[in-house]
Design an enzyme around this catalytic site. Sequence first.
Site, PDB file in Angstrom:
ATOM      1  N   GLY A  31       0.818  -1.203   0.000  1.00 28.36           N
ATOM      2  CA  GLY A  31       0.000   0.000   0.000  1.00 28.36           C
ATOM      3  C   GLY A  31       0.850   1.250   0.000  1.00 28.36           C
ATOM      4  O   GLY A  31       1.790   1.399  -0.800  1.00 28.36           O
ATOM      5  N   ALA A  32       0.570   2.164   0.919  1.00 28.88           N
ATOM      6  CA  ALA A  32       1.292   3.432   0.980  1.00 28.88           C
ATOM      7  C   ALA A  32       2.762   3.248   1.340  1.00 28.88           C
ATOM      8  O   ALA A  32       3.565   4.173   1.152  1.00 28.88           O
ATOM      9  CB  ALA A  32       0.632   4.358   1.995  1.00 28.88           C
ATOM     10  N   GLY A  64       4.749   1.136  -0.156  1.00 24.04           N
ATOM     11  CA  GLY A  64       5.507   0.705  -1.326  1.00 24.04           C
ATOM     12  C   GLY A  64       5.379  -0.775  -1.606  1.00 24.04           C
ATOM     13  O   GLY A  64       4.284  -1.339  -1.607  1.00 24.04           O
ATOM     14  N   GLY A  80      -2.902  -2.583  -7.172  1.00 20.58           N
ATOM     15  CA  GLY A  80      -2.053  -3.767  -7.162  1.00 20.58           C
ATOM     16  C   GLY A  80      -1.915  -4.401  -8.531  1.00 20.58           C
ATOM     17  O   GLY A  80      -0.847  -4.890  -8.903  1.00 20.58           O
ATOM     18  N   ASP A  81      -2.999  -4.391  -9.309  1.00 25.28           N
ATOM     19  CA  ASP A  81      -2.952  -4.928 -10.669  1.00 25.28           C
ATOM     20  C   ASP A  81      -1.992  -4.106 -11.531  1.00 25.28           C
ATOM     21  O   ASP A  81      -1.223  -4.649 -12.324  1.00 25.28           O
ATOM     22  CB  ASP A  81      -4.346  -4.909 -11.297  1.00 25.28           C
ATOM     23  CG  ASP A  81      -5.394  -5.532 -10.393  1.00 25.28           C
ATOM     24  OD1 ASP A  81      -5.030  -6.394  -9.568  1.00 25.28           O
ATOM     25  OD2 ASP A  81      -6.569  -5.155 -10.504  1.00 25.28           O
TER      26      ASP A  81
END
Length: 316
Positions: free
Chosen positions: A228-229, A231, A257-258
């Site tokens: 997520g935030a 990295g 994520g894709d």
Amino acid sequence: MIVTLTANPSLDRTIVLADVLRPGDVQAAAGSREDAGGKGINVSRVVAAAGIPTLAVLPLADDDPFDAAVRHAGVPALRVPVAGLTRANVTITDPAGTTTKLNLAGATLDAAEATAVIDAVVAASADADWLVLAGSLPPGAGDDFYVRVVAAVRAAGHTPRIAVDASGPALRAVVEHAHVDLIKPNDEELAELAGVDLRPDEDAAASVLAVARGLVPDRVAAALVTLGAAGAVLVTAEGAWQGSPPPIEVASTVGAGDSSLAGYLLAEVAGAPAPDRLRSAIRYGAAAASLPGTQAPTPSDLPSGDVPVRALAHRP
């Protein structure tokens, strides 16, 4: 050529609120959009936008309205005829970037339809550099569906590298039986896979590395773990690296994520070394998070800020 399989596609409806979501209340939407969704389709959309050949394999009824969304997305697709209609997923976002998702299960895939999908993937993979198996599985497919796809592709003598972006029993089956080239879980999916808890007060990268090293390279060749935030972490047989994202204004995290997986693959087919593959993954994920809905970032959408990458040392 990057081939993707989306066994459980979805019409992604995104509703944008002008204020925070208030459960049980009536609120006016500030805007909305619809996109052809499903993890594999999302990957293909990003790859196509970057000018790299791709083919998205998906089950699709002849009269399914979802086909219009696929055509609008401009993604070359191999449609496998099935009886059920594509599900719709609803995403609600507020001005702070908080995302609420409502995902339906999808139409049941019967045994004959599942076989037809596998046969289509085998045919599409003949000249592919990568095959991406991504997303949830529809009812009827079975938790081992991706394992069966991998076995069929390899039995046909095709040699694409194979990436899997899944979770739960489907990911566990792949790790236990398929030995693919790359998995792309997030940190929570990795913890579930390993049956451990990642403590929030610990260094996320170090915690993820400790778990991933139990899988790489003995059970999977590499793992790209999104945080997520914070990295992402890339773990291969040769080493491990953690990268931090550039500053962005978050609009919607759906599909980030894709896009990270697509960014990794784009760098890989270009021959980039591991740290640069990780940078590309993070940059594409950040770009997707800065766009509303399930939009596929193009190279012009990529943030220009620095993506620091550091090597990680494994501590037993």
